[in-house]
Structure formats: structure tokens, C-alpha cells
Design a protein around this motif. Sequence first.
Motif: not given
Length: 792
Positions: A728-732, A740-744, A774-776
Motif C-alpha cells: 500500500g505504500s506504493l499505491v498511496t 511509485s507508479r513505475q514500481m507498481v 490504466e496500469i492493468g
Amino acid sequence: MKRLYSANRLAWRLVAAVCAVGLVVTVFLTLVLLQVEYNRGLEKARADLRTLGKSAAPQLASNLWLVNTEAVHGQLHSLRQTRVVDFVQLIENDGQIYTSGFDIQKDHNTLTEVFPIVYLHPLTNKNVNLGQLSLTVSLRDFKNQLFDQFLRLLLLEGLGMFAAALCFLILYHRLIARHLGHIAEYTSQLNYNLLAAPLRLFRPTQEDELQTLVNAFNQMRVNLQRGVKEREEAQRALYVEKELAEITLISITDAIITTTPDFKVKLLNPAAEKLLCWTQFEARDLCISEIICQGGELSADVFLSMLHHARERNKAIARQTVAMVNRRGEQFTVEYAIAPIGDQDGQVEGMVLVLHDVTESQALTEKLAYQADHDYLTGLTNRRGFERALIAAHKAATEMNQPHILMLLDLDQFKLVNDTCGHLAGDELLRLVTNLLQGLMSSADSLLGRLGGDEFGILISGEQLNEAQTLAERILHALAQFRFVWQGRPHGVTVSIGLVTIDAHCVSAQEAMSQADIACFAAKDAGRNRLSWYSRDDTDVQDRHNELQLLATLKEAIEENRFQLYYQKIEPFDRELHQLPHYEILLRLVDATGRIIPPGAFIPAAERYDMMALIDCWVVEHSLQYLAQCKAAGRALPQLAINLSGKSLNKKTLIFILQQLDLTGVSPINVCFEITETAAISNLKESSMFIETLRARGCMFSLDDFGSGFSSFNYLKTLPVDYLKIDGSLVTDIVEDKVSRQMVIAVNEIAHSLGCKTIAEFVETEAILQVLEEIGVDFAQGYHFGKPAPLL
């Protein structure tokens, strides 16, 4: 006839009674019939007289009016010639009388009818009364005829009844009496020797009353045979039991003495002879007190009074322990019991005394009692004995104002020695530490005990209270200087010490032990090899105390089912592809007051004190029960994601989960287990075996908090999971933070390349949801879809 009468007395009486009753009934019925016939004859005679009188009256009236006396006489004579009338009399109003036949009116066996003679005057057309006509008929012949008929009926009835009685007697004798005589003769001669011969009648076998009686006699014979056989078997069994009892009495190890009602010795078994040093020949007819009360604690007066008490009340005296001396002066301890021997009427026929030698068992009991309170390895007081002493110390502190100090010692490097050198080395280390501690103890008022494993306790009282700090420091220094050498390798051992004062403010002995444990933990947390005093004002100590109290609350919650399941939806982005509802199971604790406690308040304490495996088992059991209830009610079954801690990834929990799946009958496809990335990697081999076993059963797995450490990418290939939950720390920060977006994106692509679905946590806004779509990412979870709610 005499023989016939003696053989058929009952039949004679029955025939006499039947004849008497039949005669009375016949006479009664005949009289009734004759009375009916008599009444019918009277009515007929009366009707005939009325017919004649009515037909003759008009003619007589005409003749009387014309004063034609000859015609009157002729007509009266004609009436008498009809044979219906025996006497005719006509009396005119002026007193003129005309008669025909003999006057029988004075006879009481007559019937008379009177008719008025009336003439109808032709001129006046009025009736003129000229006199009256009397017609009389005699009933004597009619009654005689009825009486003769009565006698004939009685005669015929009597002859018929006699013939019937004679036939009945013959048939009774033929069909019943002679067979009854045979039965009577058979039963009068019946004995045990004739039981084999059945009763048979000399008649065709017929299923009638006699045959039923014969069958009953034969069944009685069979029952008697069975009874004789059972009695013989019982006698043989009784003889065997007697022999067995005698053999048992001889072979039994307890000393047994039987006496007469006045306490004279009858029998001593071999064990009694050996124990008391008396032979049965020597002791027979002696008073039992003479061979029992040779010395020791049991006097003759007391023993005899107990015998009298048992005999008078006809009640056994339970086992009692006493020291005795036998004939040779040897002392021993026995348990003895006294019981009266009664007959079938409850009368006392004798007494039996049982002596059980407990000399060795008593010594063994004392040894076991010592071992129960002492440690077998070190010889110190064990936890049980130490806790008993602690309770006494608490009582003295609260009731007599005598404070004590409890010191709890926990060796720091003991587990290392055990693991590297083996348990033999660990045992030797404990013995050496015990000797060292005993050498440091300087007061007899102090108690040193081993509480288990590498834990020791010291209870200090008396004058040494002020030296507790000094003693603890000496122990720290001594163990710090101590070196344990095993197989040429030295090992250092230190100790952490927790101290607590037991005074009037201490609630209980258990509370004191808990406080000392808290202080000891505080010493370990502070770096080990040091001491720590328990203080109610110390924040760290209080936090640890609160954790221990919460630990007790967790145990109660597991036992009393005071946990409550919550759930949070996991929403798919493609609802057509993922139609099965997904819920993550969350846990809440309900305290004694009904207050809901969130997991962050009790999970850390449960993990610290190794209770997470129990809690996880509770969650698994109740989650599967919820699915079973949904299945029974016909509701749609969701897929439940159940969190498991790293402590639960073991064989014991695996077996429990498999048993619950079998017990509830829930389809494994509806169960998904969530494990954290850290827990899975920390014990990769056992985690892989755990996952593979349940996945082979049909369950699914989700790797939680993935992405918090990218070193775990190397292990992902070996973990057969179905879902990856993006941390969740990446999603927030996915909307504003490109990193964070690239990591997700990286986590999502790697998961998809491995055939795993992805779940994004902490989805709280629509903007985050759009970026994830959008990321899928496959699923989303967070407060944007709703807060956790109770699972009902």
C-alpha cells in the motif's frame, strides 16, 4: 357306578347343578306357557259366549214381547246344545226365570257373560228393557287338560335331561376325566429321575384344552430339567469359585485374617503368616488382638473396640494406616481394613481383617513427594515448590507485614550452548551454575529454585532484604567471570535479573511472579547481563506489563470465542472475468466489556509471545464455518482471503487446516491464504511445502505487502502463489509520484509474467483507481470501496 362317580365327581356335581337349574327353568317356562294358553282359552270362551249372546238376544226379546214362553224355552235349549254353554239363565224384569242345564254359577271354575234383552218398540221406536240373559261355561275340563299337558312336558323334560346327563357323563369320562386321571398319576409320580419321560395321553393329538395342559406340563418338565441342569452347573461353579477363592486367598499378597463372631482366629493366609510370623496352626482359636497387637501404635483395647463397632453396626471400617510390630519384633507400616462377614439374613458370621504392607510404598511416596517439589537435575526447589513458598511469602507480607524480595534470573546464552554443544552440555552447565549460585547465597532465610529451562528464582526474606541489590550484582559479576568449557571450547554465560518487592501492595503471588518476569524482560531489552527492578512508575515496565495483561486477554478470547471476524471487499476491474466475490478476512478483539479492539493493539503482543499460530487457527476455523453456513443456506459463496503469520507456516497448522477442510466440506477454491513477503522468505523451504500442499488440495495463495523489498524478486520464482498484493505504500503515492507508479508497473508486469493476479491495497480515491486500471492491475482494495464490516 361308585368308580364312575369317584372318577367324575366334578362332572356329577356339574350335571346335578345343570339339572337342577334346568328343572327350575323348565318349570318356570312351562308355567308361563300354560298361563298364556289358559288366558288364550279364556279369551276364546268369552268370545264364543259373546257371539252366542249377541245373536240370541234379539230373538229372545221378540219372544218375550210376544209372551211366547215355549219359543223362549226352545231357544234357551238350542243355546245349550251348542256345547259352548253349560248353563243358560234368562231373568225377566218381573222376576220370571227361565233356565237350561245344571246351575254351575256357584262353582269358581266357571265363566259367565251377561247380556241385556232389549226390544225395539215399533210404534215408539224406543228400546224396552225386558230382562237379562246369562250364559255360563265350566272351565274345569280346560284346566284339567292344561294340567295333564304340564305333567307330560315335565316328564319329557326330565327324561331328556337324564339322557343328556348320562351322555355328558360318558363323554366327559371318555374325553376328559380319564386323561385328567392319567395326568394326576403322572404328576404324583414325577421326580428328577422321570424328567426325561414326557407326558403323553392315549388319544389322537388334538390342539384343545387338554393338549394345552399337556404341553404346559411338558414345558414345566423342560423348565425343571433346565433348572436342575443350571443348579448342577451352579453347584459346580460354586465349587470352582470356592477353590478359586481359596487359591486366591493363598496367592494374594495382602495379609488376610478371618475370625469367628467373637474374634477368634479361623484362618491366616500365607501372606499373613509371613507378615505376622504366626502359623495358622498356632494362631487358630486365639483372639485376634493377641497376634495383631504385639506392639506399635495399635493397642489391643482400641483394636477390639473397632472390631465391636464393625460387628454391631454390620459395617466395614475403611483403610487406616498404622505402625505395627510382628512376633519377631520387626516394625512395619500397614494399611488395615475391617469388614464383617454376613449371611443371607444379615447376621454377622465372622470378621475379616486385611493388612496391606505399605512400608516400601510409603518410603517411595516420601521420595516422590520430595521429587515433586525438587528439580531432578540440580536438586533445587522446582517451580511447584517455589510457587508454594512464594504464596507463603505473599501471605506473610500482607498479613504480618514481613516483606520479601523475589529475584528472577534468566541465563542469556544458554540456548546457544544447548544448540551448539547438545543437551548434555546444557545439563552440565545448569549444574555448574547451580553450584555457583548456591555458593553466593549467604542466608538460610533465602530460597533458591530452578523454575524451568534456564530460569532460576531466589526468594529473599529476613535480614538479607537490604542486601538483595548486592546479591544480584554479585551474581552478575560471578557469571560474567564464569567460563564454561566443553570439549575444549570455552563458552561465556551471562544472566538477566528482574527484582520485585513483595509487600502489602502486592495483589497475589502470581502478580509478583508476573512483575519479576516483566523486570527480567526489561533487563533483556536493555542489553542483557544486567538487573532491573520492577517499578509501577516505569513507563517501559508498564508497557511490558500491559502487554502481558493483553496476553492473558488473548488467551481468554481464544477460549471464550471473543474474537470477531470482519471483512473488506476486494473489487475486480473486470467484473465479467472475475464474478466470484472476493473478501479479505480481518480480525477484531472483543474485550470483557464488549469494546471492539483493533488488530494493531493486540497483534504485536501476540507475535511477541508466540500466540499468532493459535489466533490464525481460530480465524481459519470460523472462516470455514462461515462458508459452510453459506453453503447450507443456499447463498452465494465468496472467496475468503485469510491472513496467516509466519509462525503459522508449519506442519501443525497445515494439518489443522486440512482437518477443517474435511470437517466443513467447504470447496478449497473458496479459500485463499495471505502470507507476507517477509514471512515467506524467512523460512522459504517450509513456506514452499506449506503452499504446495494446500494448492494441491485446491486452495489459493496471495503474497501480501509485495514490493516493499525488491530483494524478494529472486525468491518469487520458487513461491507458487496465485495473487500478489502490491504494498500500500506504493499505491498511496501512485498519482503524484512517478517512481511509485513505475514500481507498481514493474510489480504488475512481473506478476503477470509469472501467471499471478495483482491486488492493489490502500485504494482510497477515484484517481488512484483510474491509474491502477490504466496500469492493468486486476483487483483493488481500500476505503474507496468501503470500510471493514462484521462478517455475518
